[in-house]
Design a protein around this motif. Structure first.
Motif, short mmCIF file in Angstrom:
data_model
loop_
_atom_site.label_atom_id
_atom_site.label_comp_id
_atom_site.label_asym_id
_atom_site.label_seq_id
_atom_site.Cartn_x
_atom_site.Cartn_y
_atom_site.Cartn_z
N ASN A 261 5.38 -21.12 116.75
CA ASN A 261 6.35 -20.30 117.48
C ASN A 261 6.19 -20.45 118.99
OD1 ASN A 261 7.61 -19.15 115.25
ND2 ASN A 261 6.10 -17.51 115.09
N THR A 400 12.08 -20.57 114.43
CA THR A 400 11.83 -21.39 115.62
C THR A 400 12.24 -22.84 115.39
OG1 THR A 400 9.98 -19.99 116.33
CG2 THR A 400 10.02 -22.24 117.17
N THR A 420 12.68 -18.36 120.44
CA THR A 420 11.46 -17.56 120.50
C THR A 420 11.78 -16.08 120.36
OG1 THR A 420 10.44 -19.21 121.95
CG2 THR A 420 9.41 -17.04 121.89
#
Length: 498
Positions: A261, A400, A420
């Motif tokens: 991420n 993501t 994000t």
């Protein structure tokens, strides 16, 4: 009269617990945050000294470092805190945890050296193979330091923890300043410097000085931690290890997903656009460190506190109050950074990197959502349902990956910031609703949510309509602060007076 007395005692207990939490957070926060702040100040040194493609190289190195940090510690730090209170034989806990991570560190060193050519290619170190040796050294030393540092936190030794952390950052900063700022400056001005330093500078790939500083700092930190390790009786408790590994492995998987991420966006930007854009994006991303520092300070104080207070009658109420205060402070940090973003960029980032400054408000909000998620995470840590951490993080990682791959070709690097935000927002929402079924905490969503929404509105208005108009923007921040104080003043004053 009896009911009044019980309520008074309950209220006092609650206030005492909150005051203890804030005290712990401040002490451990300073110990960890101050070195990070000093390190952050090096961003200006790095962006001044390095072209954007070299800064991308630095970013790439620490992306891999973040991944292997999770793999090598394997969630043992959190497991250590989970069992520290309940395990009577502290020596057994410490030695079992340390031997476990040490085995992984030794295995890592052996495998990476044995297959060095493979890892040089895999890590994109082909232009600078020395990076692999530096990488191996840093990862091994930092892994060995994890449990000793955790012990200092768990045993409430904040001063010793802070001193070692500050020595570490002092070494790193000194080496960076010498080789990336002062020596180039002196050579450009025609000043003489010691021959050894000049030879070292001219014969070393410039970005490697960042990694050399890191490995020297890590080595000194580990040496300073050795006395704490040597005073324990060493034995490996197989039964305890099985309990710890059962608890920690989902956290390790969640950690890998978290690294995805945090870092996949930078890798994909480098691959799908170019290295220069990756460097620009990564440098502006660094401005979110102010929110990250706040979250880190909170977690350092919160994790031991949450476990230690889990058996208290009013534990759930304490957790709810803490989330409210976390959102209050986080919202103020968020708004404050957005309002003064143009001041901060001039202070900390070279002008050639400013193109990506638009991502900062989005990343800040994403990290605030992540902080709320960490707050909510107490339910699966206390109920030993750590597999949910893995599921939430994998969900975030999938979001993501998909959004970056789909949107980067269409809207460029800003797609990564939105991805994000979407990932961390989803993780936060999932944790809240699933947590309600397993460990009901009386969070005040109306109050906390209103603070969050108002902070988003103020940040949007300031950034879009009053950029660099500090009179209006500061006024909005002050109004927001007064509103918060008015709503919370009764409890805040009670905590301060105690």
């Amino acid at each position: 009269m009896y009911i009044y007395t019980v309520n008074f005692i309950h209220h006092n207990t609650l206030l005492n617990a909150l005051k203890r939490f804030f005290k712990d957070t401040i002490i451990y926060g300073i110990a960890a945050v101050l070195p990070r702040v000093i390190n952050f100040l090096l961003v200006r040194v790095h962006t001044d000294a390095l072209p954007t493609n070299n800064y991308a190289e630095n970013t790439n190195f620490y992306i891999w470092a973040a991944l292997f940090s999770v793999l090598l510690t394997f969630g043992m730090e959190t497991a250590f805190f989970r069992f520290y209170k309940s395990e009577e034989k502290k020596d057994s806990l410490i030695s079992t945890a340390f031997i476990s991570v040490s085995f992984l560190a030794v295995l890592f060193v052996f495998v990476t050296f044995l297959f060095s050519n493979f890892f040089i290619a895999a890590f994109d170190f082909t232009q600078n193979p020395l990076q692999l040796k530096l990488f191996i050294g840093i990862m091994a030393l930092d892994t060995l330091a994890v449990i000793p540092f955790a012990y200092l936190r768990a045993s409430n030794k904040p001063i010793k923890y802070a001193v070692i952390k500050l020595i570490n950052v002092g070494v790193i900063v000194s080496i960076n300043l010498i080789f990336l700022k002062f020596i180039p400056q002196f050579l450009n001005e025609g000043k003489s410097i010691p021959q050894l330093l000049e030879i070292t500078f001219n014969s070393t790939y410039i970005v490697n000085f960042i990694f050399i500083a890191n490995i020297v700092g890590s080595a000194i930190s580990f040496l300073l931690l050795l006395p704490y390790l040597l005073k324990f009786k060493w034995n490996f408790n197989t039964v305890l290890f099985k309990k710890m590994i059962s608890y920690s492995w989902p956290i390790a998987v969640a950690g890998v997903a978290y690294v995805i991420n945090e870092n996949l966006d930078k890798i994909l930007i480098g691959k799908m656009i170019d290295k220069n854009t990756m460097g620009i994006y990564a440098a502006c991303y660094k401005l979110a460190i102010f929110m990250n520092l706040y979250i880190m300070a909170f977690r350092l104080g919160a994790e031991p506190f949450f476990f230690n207070h889990s058996n208290h009658k009013n534990a759930k109420e304490i957790y709810a109050r803490i989330l409210n205060y976390f959102i209050i402070i986080g919202s103020l940090v968020f708004v404050g950074i957005v309002v003064f973003i143009d001041v901060l960029k001039q202070l900390f980032i070279n002008q050639q990197y400013w193109e990506a400054i638009v991502i900062v408000p989005i990343i800040l909000l994403a990290n605030l959502f992540l902080g709320v998620y960490h707050n909510l995470a107490i339910w699966y840590k206390l109920t030993d349902k750590t597999r949910y951490a893995m599921l939430f993080s994998i969900t975030g990682a999938l979001i993501t990956i998909i959004l970056n791959l789909v949107l980067i070709p269409k809207i460029g690097f800003i797609a990564s910031a939105w991805a994000t935000l979407a990932a961390y927002g989803t993780m936060m929402v999932l944790s809240y609703f699933i947590g309600k079924k397993h460990y009901q905490v009386p969070y005040n969503l109306n109050k906390s949510g209103s603070y969050l929404i108002v902070s988003i509105l103020i940040s949007f208005i300031s950034f879009e309509f009053f950029r660099e108009n500090y009179l209006v923007s500061t006024g909005l921040v002050l109004v927001f602060g007064v509103l918060i104080f008015w709503n919370e003043k009764k409890e805040l004053l009670a905590i301060i007076k105690r």
